[in-house]
Design a protein around this motif. Structure first.
Motif, mmCIF file in Angstrom:
data_model
loop_
_atom_site.group_PDB
_atom_site.id
_atom_site.type_symbol
_atom_site.label_atom_id
_atom_site.label_comp_id
_atom_site.label_asym_id
_atom_site.label_seq_id
_atom_site.Cartn_x
_atom_site.Cartn_y
_atom_site.Cartn_z
ATOM 1 N N ILE A 107 0.996 -0.886 0.095
ATOM 2 C CA ILE A 107 0.193 -0.230 0.168
ATOM 3 C C ILE A 107 0.615 1.163 -0.009
ATOM 4 N N VAL A 108 0.395 2.599 -0.432
ATOM 5 C CA VAL A 108 1.521 3.057 -1.000
ATOM 6 C C VAL A 108 0.581 4.665 -0.907
ATOM 7 N N ARG A 109 1.050 5.793 0.073
ATOM 8 C CA ARG A 109 -0.135 6.596 0.317
ATOM 9 C C ARG A 109 0.959 7.527 0.203
ATOM 10 N N SER A 110 1.808 8.038 -0.464
ATOM 11 C CA SER A 110 2.115 9.507 -0.392
ATOM 12 C C SER A 110 2.653 9.329 -2.289
ATOM 13 N N ARG A 111 2.573 10.535 -3.013
ATOM 14 C CA ARG A 111 3.261 10.867 -3.899
ATOM 15 C C ARG A 111 4.210 9.967 -4.568
ATOM 16 N N ALA A 112 5.470 10.711 -3.391
ATOM 17 C CA ALA A 112 6.780 10.049 -3.114
ATOM 18 C C ALA A 112 7.230 8.678 -3.508
ATOM 19 N N ALA A 113 6.548 8.270 -2.671
ATOM 20 C CA ALA A 113 7.241 7.172 -2.715
ATOM 21 C C ALA A 113 6.491 6.428 -3.833
ATOM 22 N N GLY A 132 -3.474 10.718 -0.317
ATOM 23 C CA GLY A 132 -4.173 11.706 0.443
ATOM 24 C C GLY A 132 -4.590 12.464 -0.374
ATOM 25 N N PRO A 133 -5.463 13.396 0.166
ATOM 26 C CA PRO A 133 -6.525 14.500 -0.761
ATOM 27 C C PRO A 133 -4.731 15.867 -1.121
ATOM 28 N N GLU A 134 -4.025 15.466 -0.215
ATOM 29 C CA GLU A 134 -2.837 16.689 -0.322
ATOM 30 C C GLU A 134 -2.175 15.968 -1.483
ATOM 31 N N ASP A 135 -2.274 14.784 -1.843
ATOM 32 C CA ASP A 135 -1.195 14.144 -3.189
ATOM 33 C C ASP A 135 -1.925 14.167 -4.238
#
Length: 281
Positions: free
Chosen positions: A5-11, A96-99
């Motif tokens: 599960i990948v939760r950030s744009r950077a990852a 997340g919404p911020e990504d």
């Protein structure tokens, strides 16, 4: 094996960069979660058509016309991950919404022509939300190909036009609608139907099937559609929002099925909006 599960744009970017260095193709299946067999059929298509597969899970606020509908939309991340486990996907991207919409985000992607009819006429701004989030997810996942179901055929045509017009380089693959044994098209919203409404719901597909048979025989669309709409309401539906014959290529309205065409419907039952469409020619 469970997908990471990948939760950030950077990852996600780090994963995508590694796949790119290896010369691998990337397929994406965009979803809002609450996965069912229809979604999983898209995943299987992606597995057969790409080296790496990313399933995205993001309940996109910009494509909801009602705050209540947005809040009621099922969030089932754990169940979704479990359903994906046997399919061996390479990543479940849960931004997340911020990504997706970081602070100050001020851009909307809009596709004209295909979006002012059918669902677009009844859900103002919905397809702008779809186009915007798909553009973001295609860029973030580095997708070469993307898989969408034909149940949302207007959406499918919209995303194809989006990719072509903006030179996104994403091949958009359409997959046949998956149905229950009684004909009801699978939808994440079906779980909101009460027992009585669920028994009545297949009447939409049944009436459409009869209408399609008449249209294939050359009947005029108007009387056929009137008869089908009456049957749908008589079966227990509260409202037939639209029932229309339209051309496949540009979704223009047709009086007869004289070019490649589909019959499109949206109807309300038990407070739930169901959509469906069937090929005619």
């Amino acid at each position: 094996m469970s997908a990471p599960i990948v939760r950030s744009r950077a990852a996600l970017a780090e994963l995508v960069a590694g796949w790119r260095r290896a010369g691998e193709t990337i397929g994406v299946v965009p979803t809002m979660g609450a996965l069912h067999e229809g979604h999983l059929s898209l995943v299987e298509g992606a597995k057969a058509g790409a080296d790496r597969v990313v399933v995205t899970l993001f309940v996109n606020p910009r494509q909801f016309n009602s705050r209540d509908d947005y809040e009621k939309y099922p969030r089932t991340e754990e169940e979704d991950a479990a359903k994906l486990a046997p399919h061996d996907v390479d990543a479940l991207y849960v931004p997340g919404p911020e990504d997706v919409y970081p602070p100050g985000f001020a851009t909307t992607v809009s596709v004209s022509g295909l979006t002012g009819v059918l669902c677009g006429a009844h859900r103002p701004g919905h397809f702008d939300g779809v186009a915007t989030v798909c553009t973001k997810l295609f860029r973030q996942t580095g997708a070469d190909r993307a898989w969408f179901g034909e149940k949302d055929f207007q959406q499918l045509q919209l995303v194809r036009r989006l990719s072509a017009d903006l030179d996104l380089g994403v091949e958009v693959v359409g997959c046949e609608t998956v149905r229950e044994a009684d004909g009801l098209a699978l939808s994440s919203r079906n779980v909101r139907l009460g027992a009585e409404a669920r028994r009545a719901a297949p009447a939409l597909h049944a009436a459409m099937t009869e209408a399609v048979a008449a249209l294939r025989d050359g009947a005029a669309a108007g009387p056929v559609i009137d008869t089908a709409a009456q049957a749908i309401r008589a079966a227990g539906y509260d409202e037939v929002e639209y029932l229309e014959l339209r051309a496949v290529e540009d979704l223009r309205a047709l009086d007869r099925a004289e070019v490649p065409a589909r019959l499109f419907a949206a109807a309300w039952i038990d407070g739930v909006r169901l959509i469906d469409n069937l090929p005619v020619t």
